[in-house]
Design a protein around this motif. Structure first.
Motif, mmCIF file in Angstrom:
data_model
loop_
_atom_site.group_PDB
_atom_site.id
_atom_site.type_symbol
_atom_site.label_atom_id
_atom_site.label_comp_id
_atom_site.label_asym_id
_atom_site.label_seq_id
_atom_site.Cartn_x
_atom_site.Cartn_y
_atom_site.Cartn_z
ATOM 1 N N GLU A 1 0.839 -1.187 0.000
ATOM 2 C CA GLU A 1 0.000 0.000 0.000
ATOM 3 C C GLU A 1 0.878 1.242 0.000
ATOM 4 O OE1 GLU A 1 -3.648 2.016 2.527
ATOM 5 O OE2 GLU A 1 -2.627 0.276 3.328
ATOM 6 N N VAL A 2 0.544 2.198 -0.840
ATOM 7 C CA VAL A 2 1.297 3.447 -0.888
ATOM 8 C C VAL A 2 0.746 4.365 0.196
ATOM 9 C CG1 VAL A 2 1.900 5.451 -2.291
ATOM 10 C CG2 VAL A 2 1.725 3.196 -3.360
ATOM 11 N N LYS A 3 1.634 4.857 1.037
ATOM 12 C CA LYS A 3 1.260 5.802 2.088
ATOM 13 C C LYS A 3 2.145 7.032 1.953
ATOM 14 C CE LYS A 3 -0.339 2.449 5.456
ATOM 15 N NZ LYS A 3 -0.277 2.019 6.851
ATOM 16 N N VAL A 4 1.521 8.166 1.778
ATOM 17 C CA VAL A 4 2.278 9.391 1.555
ATOM 18 C C VAL A 4 3.250 9.664 2.697
ATOM 19 C CG1 VAL A 4 0.529 10.941 2.525
ATOM 20 C CG2 VAL A 4 2.138 11.792 0.792
ATOM 21 N N GLU A 5 2.869 9.306 3.910
ATOM 22 C CA GLU A 5 3.746 9.575 5.058
ATOM 23 C C GLU A 5 5.004 8.710 5.051
ATOM 24 O OE1 GLU A 5 0.452 6.832 6.710
ATOM 25 O OE2 GLU A 5 0.660 8.368 5.168
ATOM 26 N N ASN A 6 5.010 7.637 4.268
ATOM 27 C CA ASN A 6 6.195 6.773 4.151
ATOM 28 C C ASN A 6 7.012 7.055 2.891
ATOM 29 O OD1 ASN A 6 5.360 5.499 6.493
ATOM 30 N ND2 ASN A 6 4.345 3.839 5.409
ATOM 31 N N CYS A 7 6.540 7.978 2.076
ATOM 32 C CA CYS A 7 7.235 8.284 0.834
ATOM 33 C C CYS A 7 8.539 9.033 1.100
ATOM 34 C CB CYS A 7 6.330 9.105 -0.089
ATOM 35 S SG CYS A 7 5.023 8.120 -0.843
ATOM 36 N N LYS A 8 9.401 8.984 0.097
ATOM 37 C CA LYS A 8 10.721 9.605 0.205
ATOM 38 C C LYS A 8 10.752 10.904 -0.590
ATOM 39 C CE LYS A 8 12.538 4.955 0.038
ATOM 40 N NZ LYS A 8 12.774 3.980 -0.999
#
Length: 125
Positions: free
Chosen positions: A52-59
């Protein structure tokens, strides 16, 4: 039109500015398309590979960029849900639409090849 060039490892979807711009373009109803080198079979397990893509985990190149994007997002959970639907959603997601386009192109190629073969066979008879 927004064209998203997707790398072999789908890392583009782990970049904060990319997912932010995807979301904004979608909200503004800007037509979006995916381009990538790999085939439809590669796309089949795409969600399993990156999860799942989570913006808070993005680089981002600068960590403060992630915080800036998060500060502009009213509801992070809703943003993530909408983002994952945009990327992975059946029939409406960017990757599924790309897979459908590939299938159509391949069908046309097969039809053209069969037509050419039929003409060649008729000529030989």
């Amino acid at each position: 039109r927004q064209v998203v060039v997707v790398d072999d490892n789908l890392e583009v979807f782990t970049r904060a500015w990319v997912v932010s711009e995807l979301s904004i373009a979608h909200r503004l109803q800007i037509p979006q398309a995916v381009k990538m080198r790999n085939s439809a079979s590669f796309l089949a397990g795409s969600r399993k590979r990156i999860g799942e893509v989570k913006v808070e985990n993005c680089k981002a190149s600068r960590p403060e960029d992630v915080w800036h994007i998060l500060s502009k997002t009213d509801n992070i959970q809703e943003f993530n849900r909408s983002l994952n639907t945009l990327i992975f959603g059946p029939r409406i997601g960017l990757l599924d639409r790309y897979r459908s386009e590939l299938s159509l192109v391949n069908s046309v190629k097969v039809s053209l090849a069969i037509g050419a073969l039929s003409v060649a066979l008729e000529s030989a008879l």
